[in-house]
Design a protein around this motif. Structure first.
Motif, PDB file in Angstrom:
ATOM      1  N   ALA A 210     -20.845 -14.099  75.536  1.00 50.37           N
ATOM      2  CA  ALA A 210     -22.010 -13.451  74.941  1.00 50.37           C
ATOM      3  C   ALA A 210     -21.885 -13.393  73.426  1.00 50.37           C
ATOM      4  N   THR A 211     -23.015 -13.553  72.747  1.00 49.21           N
ATOM      5  CA  THR A 211     -23.055 -13.363  71.306  1.00 49.21           C
ATOM      6  C   THR A 211     -22.555 -11.954  70.967  1.00 49.21           C
ATOM      7  N   GLY A 212     -21.668 -11.867  69.998  1.00 51.06           N
ATOM      8  CA  GLY A 212     -21.102 -10.575  69.619  1.00 51.06           C
ATOM      9  C   GLY A 212     -19.829 -10.217  70.351  1.00 51.06           C
ATOM     10  N   SER A 213     -19.379 -11.063  71.287  1.00 47.08           N
ATOM     11  CA  SER A 213     -18.126 -10.784  71.998  1.00 47.08           C
ATOM     12  C   SER A 213     -16.960 -10.737  71.030  1.00 47.08           C
ATOM     13  N   GLN A 214     -15.944  -9.966  71.382  1.00 50.40           N
ATOM     14  CA  GLN A 214     -14.777  -9.831  70.513  1.00 50.40           C
ATOM     15  C   GLN A 214     -13.892 -11.069  70.580  1.00 50.40           C
ATOM     16  N   ALA A 215     -13.330 -11.409  69.421  1.00 54.23           N
ATOM     17  CA  ALA A 215     -12.397 -12.532  69.323  1.00 54.23           C
ATOM     18  C   ALA A 215     -11.426 -12.237  68.196  1.00 54.23           C
ATOM     19  N   THR A 216     -10.360 -13.032  68.154  1.00 56.54           N
ATOM     20  CA  THR A 216      -9.429 -12.979  67.034  1.00 56.54           C
ATOM     21  C   THR A 216      -9.570 -14.275  66.250  1.00 56.54           C
ATOM     22  N   LEU A 217      -9.741 -14.161  64.949  1.00 52.15           N
ATOM     23  CA  LEU A 217      -9.792 -15.322  64.072  1.00 52.15           C
ATOM     24  C   LEU A 217      -8.475 -15.409  63.321  1.00 52.15           C
ATOM     25  N   ILE A 218      -7.767 -16.522  63.495  1.00 48.84           N
ATOM     26  CA  ILE A 218      -6.546 -16.766  62.733  1.00 48.84           C
ATOM     27  C   ILE A 218      -6.872 -17.759  61.623  1.00 48.84           C
ATOM     28  N   GLU A 219      -6.734 -17.325  60.374  1.00 49.49           N
ATOM     29  CA  GLU A 219      -6.885 -18.217  59.230  1.00 49.49           C
ATOM     30  C   GLU A 219      -5.504 -18.779  58.909  1.00 49.49           C
ATOM     31  N   ARG A 220      -5.326 -20.069  59.137  1.00 46.19           N
ATOM     32  CA  ARG A 220      -4.020 -20.711  59.004  1.00 46.19           C
ATOM     33  C   ARG A 220      -4.054 -21.719  57.857  1.00 46.19           C
ATOM     34  N   HIS A 222      -1.432 -24.541  55.667  1.00 47.12           N
ATOM     35  CA  HIS A 222      -0.159 -25.233  55.462  1.00 47.12           C
ATOM     36  C   HIS A 222       0.048 -25.471  53.971  1.00 47.12           C
ATOM     37  N   TYR A 223       1.277 -25.244  53.506  1.00 53.78           N
ATOM     38  CA  TYR A 223       1.627 -25.445  52.100  1.00 53.78           C
ATOM     39  C   TYR A 223       2.796 -26.426  51.991  1.00 53.78           C
ATOM     40  N   ASP A 224       2.760 -27.278  50.956  1.00 52.91           N
ATOM     41  CA  ASP A 224       3.893 -28.180  50.728  1.00 52.91           C
ATOM     42  C   ASP A 224       4.978 -27.467  49.918  1.00 52.91           C
ATOM     43  N   THR A 225       6.034 -28.183  49.578  1.00 53.65           N
ATOM     44  CA  THR A 225       7.170 -27.567  48.896  1.00 53.65           C
ATOM     45  C   THR A 225       6.818 -27.048  47.505  1.00 53.65           C
ATOM     46  N   GLY A 226       5.743 -27.579  46.928  1.00 48.77           N
ATOM     47  CA  GLY A 226       5.304 -27.108  45.620  1.00 48.77           C
ATOM     48  C   GLY A 226       4.309 -25.976  45.691  1.00 48.77           C
ATOM     49  N   GLY A 227       4.018 -25.491  46.907  1.00 45.86           N
ATOM     50  CA  GLY A 227       3.063 -24.399  47.080  1.00 45.86           C
ATOM     51  C   GLY A 227       1.623 -24.840  47.126  1.00 45.86           C
ATOM     52  N   ARG A 228       1.376 -26.143  47.231  1.00 43.84           N
ATOM     53  CA  ARG A 228       0.009 -26.651  47.293  1.00 43.84           C
ATOM     54  C   ARG A 228      -0.522 -26.585  48.728  1.00 43.84           C
ATOM     55  N   PRO A 229      -1.710 -26.023  48.941  1.00 43.35           N
ATOM     56  CA  PRO A 229      -2.289 -26.062  50.290  1.00 43.35           C
ATOM     57  C   PRO A 229      -2.712 -27.488  50.636  1.00 43.35           C
ATOM     58  N   VAL A 230      -2.318 -27.952  51.812  1.00 43.57           N
ATOM     59  CA  VAL A 230      -2.691 -29.309  52.236  1.00 43.57           C
ATOM     60  C   VAL A 230      -3.616 -29.301  53.451  1.00 43.57           C
ATOM     61  N   GLU A 231      -3.758 -28.147  54.071  1.00 38.97           N
ATOM     62  CA  GLU A 231      -4.675 -28.017  55.224  1.00 38.97           C
ATOM     63  C   GLU A 231      -4.925 -26.554  55.469  1.00 38.97           C
ATOM     64  N   THR A 232      -6.138 -26.237  55.883  1.00 43.82           N
ATOM     65  CA  THR A 232      -6.431 -24.874  56.317  1.00 43.82           C
ATOM     66  C   THR A 232      -7.331 -24.950  57.538  1.00 43.82           C
ATOM     67  N   ALA A 233      -7.260 -23.937  58.377  1.00 47.58           N
ATOM     68  CA  ALA A 233      -8.027 -23.968  59.627  1.00 47.58           C
ATOM     69  C   ALA A 233      -8.415 -22.566  60.040  1.00 47.58           C
ATOM     70  N   ASP A 234      -9.515 -22.480  60.749  1.00 50.93           N
ATOM     71  CA  ASP A 234      -9.944 -21.259  61.421  1.00 50.93           C
ATOM     72  C   ASP A 234      -9.750 -21.470  62.918  1.00 50.93           C
TER      73      ASP A 234
END
Length: 253
Positions: A210-220, A222-234
Protein backbone atom coordinates in the motif's frame (compact mmCIF):
# COMPACT_ATOMS: atom_id res chain seq x y z
CA UNK A 1 -26.01 -12.08 0.25
CA UNK A 2 -23.33 -14.10 2.11
CA UNK A 3 -20.76 -11.30 1.92
CA UNK A 4 -22.85 -8.84 3.95
CA UNK A 5 -22.32 -5.08 4.06
CA UNK A 6 -23.36 -1.97 5.91
CA UNK A 7 -25.72 0.26 4.00
CA UNK A 8 -24.58 3.53 5.58
CA UNK A 9 -20.79 3.13 5.20
CA UNK A 10 -18.65 4.59 2.42
CA UNK A 11 -18.83 2.58 -0.84
CA UNK A 12 -15.18 1.50 -0.70
CA UNK A 13 -15.64 0.26 2.88
CA UNK A 14 -18.64 -1.81 1.82
CA UNK A 15 -16.65 -3.31 -1.04
CA UNK A 16 -13.70 -3.97 1.30
CA UNK A 17 -16.04 -5.79 3.69
CA UNK A 18 -17.31 -8.01 0.91
CA UNK A 19 -13.79 -8.79 -0.30
CA UNK A 20 -12.70 -9.52 3.27
CA UNK A 21 -15.66 -11.85 3.74
CA UNK A 22 -14.80 -13.86 0.65
CA UNK A 23 -11.25 -14.33 1.91
CA UNK A 24 -12.49 -15.35 5.37
CA UNK A 25 -14.95 -17.81 3.84
CA UNK A 26 -12.23 -19.41 1.74
CA UNK A 27 -13.83 -18.40 -1.55
CA UNK A 28 -10.54 -16.73 -2.45
CA UNK A 29 -7.52 -18.62 -1.13
CA UNK A 30 -3.95 -17.42 -0.40
CA UNK A 31 -2.05 -16.81 -3.61
CA UNK A 32 -5.23 -16.62 -5.67
CA UNK A 33 -5.76 -13.79 -8.14
CA UNK A 34 -8.83 -11.58 -7.70
CA UNK A 35 -11.09 -10.72 -10.64
CA UNK A 36 -10.22 -7.48 -12.39
CA UNK A 37 -11.39 -4.17 -10.94
CA UNK A 38 -13.75 -3.81 -13.85
CA UNK A 39 -15.34 -7.18 -13.13
CA UNK A 40 -15.64 -6.45 -9.41
CA UNK A 41 -17.01 -2.98 -10.06
CA UNK A 42 -19.69 -4.38 -12.35
CA UNK A 43 -20.62 -7.03 -9.79
CA UNK A 44 -20.83 -4.59 -6.87
CA UNK A 45 -22.31 -1.72 -8.83
CA UNK A 46 -19.43 0.71 -8.19
CA UNK A 47 -16.67 2.34 -10.20
CA UNK A 48 -13.14 0.96 -10.55
CA UNK A 49 -11.76 3.72 -8.31
CA UNK A 50 -13.98 2.49 -5.48
CA UNK A 51 -12.67 -1.05 -5.98
CA UNK A 52 -9.11 0.29 -6.05
CA UNK A 53 -9.58 2.08 -2.71
CA UNK A 54 -11.06 -1.07 -1.19
CA UNK A 55 -8.15 -3.15 -2.42
CA UNK A 56 -5.60 -0.61 -1.15
CA UNK A 57 -7.26 -0.75 2.26
CA UNK A 58 -6.91 -4.53 2.37
CA UNK A 59 -3.35 -4.34 1.06
CA UNK A 60 -2.50 -2.01 3.95
CA UNK A 61 -3.89 -4.55 6.43
CA UNK A 62 -1.99 -7.43 4.83
CA UNK A 63 -4.91 -9.36 3.34
CA UNK A 64 -4.12 -8.55 -0.29
CA UNK A 65 -1.04 -7.74 -2.33
CA UNK A 66 -0.66 -6.02 -5.66
CA UNK A 67 1.72 -7.31 -8.30
CA UNK A 68 2.86 -4.82 -10.92
CA UNK A 69 1.45 -5.70 -14.32
CA UNK A 70 -0.31 -8.78 -12.99
CA UNK A 71 -3.19 -7.83 -10.70
CA UNK A 72 -4.23 -8.15 -7.08
CA UNK A 73 -3.84 -11.37 -5.11
CA UNK A 74 -4.80 -12.79 -1.75
CA UNK A 75 -1.63 -12.46 0.24
CA UNK A 76 0.05 -15.65 1.34
CA UNK A 77 1.91 -15.61 4.68
CA UNK A 78 5.27 -13.91 4.13
CA UNK A 79 8.34 -15.29 5.85
CA UNK A 80 10.51 -12.51 7.25
CA UNK A 81 14.12 -12.79 6.18
CA UNK A 82 17.39 -11.45 7.57
CA UNK A 83 18.99 -8.71 5.49
CA UNK A 84 22.58 -9.23 6.60
CA UNK A 85 24.97 -6.31 6.06
CA UNK A 86 28.42 -7.81 6.43
CA UNK A 87 31.82 -7.55 4.74
CA UNK A 88 31.87 -11.20 3.73
CA UNK A 89 28.28 -12.37 3.31
CA UNK A 90 28.20 -15.29 0.90
CA UNK A 91 31.74 -14.46 -0.22
CA UNK A 92 30.56 -11.21 -1.78
CA UNK A 93 32.04 -7.77 -1.21
CA UNK A 94 30.30 -5.68 1.43
CA UNK A 95 28.26 -4.04 -1.30
CA UNK A 96 26.97 -7.30 -2.76
CA UNK A 97 23.56 -6.53 -4.20
CA UNK A 98 21.78 -9.71 -3.18
CA UNK A 99 20.88 -10.02 0.52
CA UNK A 100 22.64 -12.79 2.42
CA UNK A 101 20.84 -16.07 1.87
CA UNK A 102 18.68 -14.63 -0.91
CA UNK A 103 17.56 -17.41 -3.26
CA UNK A 104 15.51 -15.34 -5.68
CA UNK A 105 16.52 -13.35 -8.73
CA UNK A 106 16.77 -9.73 -9.71
CA UNK A 107 16.05 -7.62 -12.74
CA UNK A 108 18.14 -4.58 -13.66
CA UNK A 109 17.64 -1.66 -16.01
CA UNK A 110 20.50 0.77 -16.67
CA UNK A 111 20.34 4.24 -18.22
CA UNK A 112 23.56 5.90 -19.38
CA UNK A 113 24.03 9.67 -19.30
CA UNK A 114 21.27 10.11 -16.74
CA UNK A 115 21.50 13.56 -15.16
CA UNK A 116 22.36 13.46 -11.48
CA UNK A 117 19.59 15.00 -9.32
CA UNK A 118 20.85 17.56 -6.77
CA UNK A 119 20.74 15.20 -3.77
CA UNK A 120 22.50 12.40 -5.65
CA UNK A 121 25.05 14.84 -7.03
CA UNK A 122 25.84 16.01 -3.51
CA UNK A 123 26.42 12.42 -2.38
CA UNK A 124 28.70 11.77 -5.36
CA UNK A 125 30.57 15.05 -5.12
CA UNK A 126 29.62 16.06 -8.67
CA UNK A 127 27.55 18.88 -10.10
CA UNK A 128 23.78 18.53 -10.43
CA UNK A 129 23.03 17.40 -13.98
CA UNK A 130 26.39 15.68 -14.49
CA UNK A 131 26.03 12.45 -16.50
CA UNK A 132 25.76 9.23 -14.52
CA UNK A 133 24.77 5.63 -15.08
CA UNK A 134 21.54 4.98 -13.18
CA UNK A 135 20.62 1.35 -12.58
CA UNK A 136 17.32 0.29 -11.08
CA UNK A 137 17.07 -3.16 -9.51
CA UNK A 138 14.01 -5.19 -8.54
CA UNK A 139 14.73 -8.18 -6.32
CA UNK A 140 12.22 -10.98 -6.88
CA UNK A 141 11.18 -13.91 -4.73
CA UNK A 142 8.66 -16.32 -6.24
CA UNK A 143 8.44 -13.76 -9.07
CA UNK A 144 7.29 -11.05 -6.64
CA UNK A 145 9.32 -7.88 -5.98
CA UNK A 146 10.60 -7.82 -2.39
CA UNK A 147 13.19 -5.02 -2.46
CA UNK A 148 14.23 -2.11 -4.68
CA UNK A 149 17.64 -0.53 -5.28
CA UNK A 150 18.62 2.46 -7.42
CA UNK A 151 22.36 2.89 -8.02
CA UNK A 152 24.20 5.91 -9.46
CA UNK A 153 27.76 5.99 -10.80
CA UNK A 154 29.47 9.08 -12.29
CA UNK A 155 30.36 8.58 -15.93
CA UNK A 156 33.50 10.57 -15.16
CA UNK A 157 34.62 7.41 -13.35
CA UNK A 158 33.34 4.57 -15.55
CA UNK A 159 32.45 6.22 -18.87
CA UNK A 160 34.12 4.69 -21.94
CA UNK A 161 35.16 1.55 -20.07
CA UNK A 162 33.95 -2.03 -20.49
CA UNK A 163 32.44 -1.89 -16.99
CA UNK A 164 30.34 1.23 -17.53
CA UNK A 165 27.13 -0.81 -17.12
CA UNK A 166 26.87 -2.69 -13.80
CA UNK A 167 24.97 -5.55 -15.41
CA UNK A 168 26.82 -5.57 -18.73
CA UNK A 169 30.32 -6.38 -19.95
CA UNK A 170 32.87 -8.88 -18.59
CA UNK A 171 32.13 -8.13 -14.91
CA UNK A 172 28.36 -8.00 -15.12
CA UNK A 173 26.82 -8.55 -11.70
CA UNK A 174 30.18 -8.66 -9.87
CA UNK A 175 29.48 -5.58 -7.78
CA UNK A 176 31.03 -2.15 -7.36
CA UNK A 177 34.27 -3.27 -5.68
CA UNK A 178 35.27 -5.70 -8.43
CA UNK A 179 34.29 -3.36 -11.25
CA UNK A 180 36.21 -0.44 -9.78
CA UNK A 181 39.24 -2.68 -9.24
CA UNK A 182 39.17 -3.42 -12.98
CA UNK A 183 39.71 0.32 -13.50
CA UNK A 184 42.56 0.42 -11.00
CA UNK A 185 40.37 2.02 -8.33
CA UNK A 186 40.42 0.57 -4.82
CA UNK A 187 37.20 0.91 -2.87
CA UNK A 188 38.33 1.57 0.69
CA UNK A 189 35.09 2.02 2.59
CA UNK A 190 31.32 1.97 2.39
CA UNK A 191 29.04 4.28 4.34
CA UNK A 192 25.41 3.29 4.94
CA UNK A 193 22.79 5.57 6.47
CA UNK A 194 19.46 3.85 7.27
CA UNK A 195 16.32 5.86 7.95
CA UNK A 196 12.59 5.09 8.13
CA UNK A 197 10.42 6.19 5.22
CA UNK A 198 6.93 5.69 3.80
CA UNK A 199 6.80 4.40 0.24
CA UNK A 200 5.29 6.59 -2.46
CA UNK A 201 2.73 5.47 -5.01
CA UNK A 202 5.26 4.31 -7.64
CA UNK A 203 7.33 2.39 -5.09
CA UNK A 204 4.21 0.80 -3.61
CA UNK A 205 3.06 -0.28 -7.08
CA UNK A 206 6.39 -1.99 -7.77
CA UNK A 207 6.47 -3.73 -4.39
CA UNK A 208 2.81 -4.73 -4.30
CA UNK A 209 2.18 -2.92 -1.01
CA UNK A 210 0.00 0.00 0.00
CA UNK A 211 1.04 3.58 -0.66
CA UNK A 212 2.44 4.98 2.58
CA UNK A 213 3.59 1.60 3.93
CA UNK A 214 6.62 1.69 6.19
CA UNK A 215 10.05 0.88 4.80
CA UNK A 216 13.70 1.41 5.59
CA UNK A 217 15.80 3.40 3.14
CA UNK A 218 19.53 2.71 3.24
CA UNK A 219 21.60 5.42 1.55
CA UNK A 220 24.83 3.64 0.63
CA UNK A 221 27.97 5.23 -0.82
CA UNK A 222 31.29 3.65 -1.88
CA UNK A 223 34.49 5.68 -1.49
CA UNK A 224 37.94 5.06 -2.98
CA UNK A 225 41.22 5.38 -1.07
CA UNK A 226 41.31 9.11 -1.75
CA UNK A 227 37.84 9.64 -0.27
CA UNK A 228 36.16 10.12 -3.64
CA UNK A 229 32.61 8.74 -3.96
CA UNK A 230 32.45 6.31 -6.88
CA UNK A 231 28.90 5.00 -6.42
CA UNK A 232 25.84 5.76 -4.36
CA UNK A 233 22.56 3.89 -4.05
CA UNK A 234 19.18 3.99 -2.39
CA UNK A 235 18.15 0.56 -1.06
CA UNK A 236 14.44 0.40 -0.24
CA UNK A 237 13.46 -2.39 2.16
CA UNK A 238 9.80 -3.00 3.12
CA UNK A 239 9.60 -3.06 6.92
CA UNK A 240 7.33 -6.11 7.06
CA UNK A 241 9.63 -8.34 5.01
CA UNK A 242 13.19 -7.93 6.25
CA UNK A 243 15.10 -7.88 9.52
CA UNK A 244 18.13 -5.68 8.88
CA UNK A 245 21.19 -7.07 10.70
CA UNK A 246 24.69 -5.60 10.80
CA UNK A 247 27.44 -8.17 11.44
CA UNK A 248 30.56 -6.20 12.41
CA UNK A 249 33.91 -7.89 13.01
CA UNK A 250 35.97 -6.28 15.77
CA UNK A 251 39.71 -5.54 15.35
CA UNK A 252 41.93 -8.40 16.45
CA UNK A 253 39.24 -11.08 16.18
Amino acid sequence: MADGSSGDSAPYLRVAARLRSRIADGIWTPGGRLPSRGELGAEFGVGENVVRRAQELLISTGLLEGRAGSGTYVRAPFERRPLLRTPSAAGLPYSGLAPFGFTGTWEADSTAKAEAPPLIAARLGVKAGDPCVRTSYEFLSARQPVMLTTSWEPMAVTGGSVVVLPEGGPLAGHGVVARMAHLGITVARVVESPRPVHVDRDQAHLLGIATGSQATLIERTHYDTGGRPVETADILIPADRWDITYDIALPGT
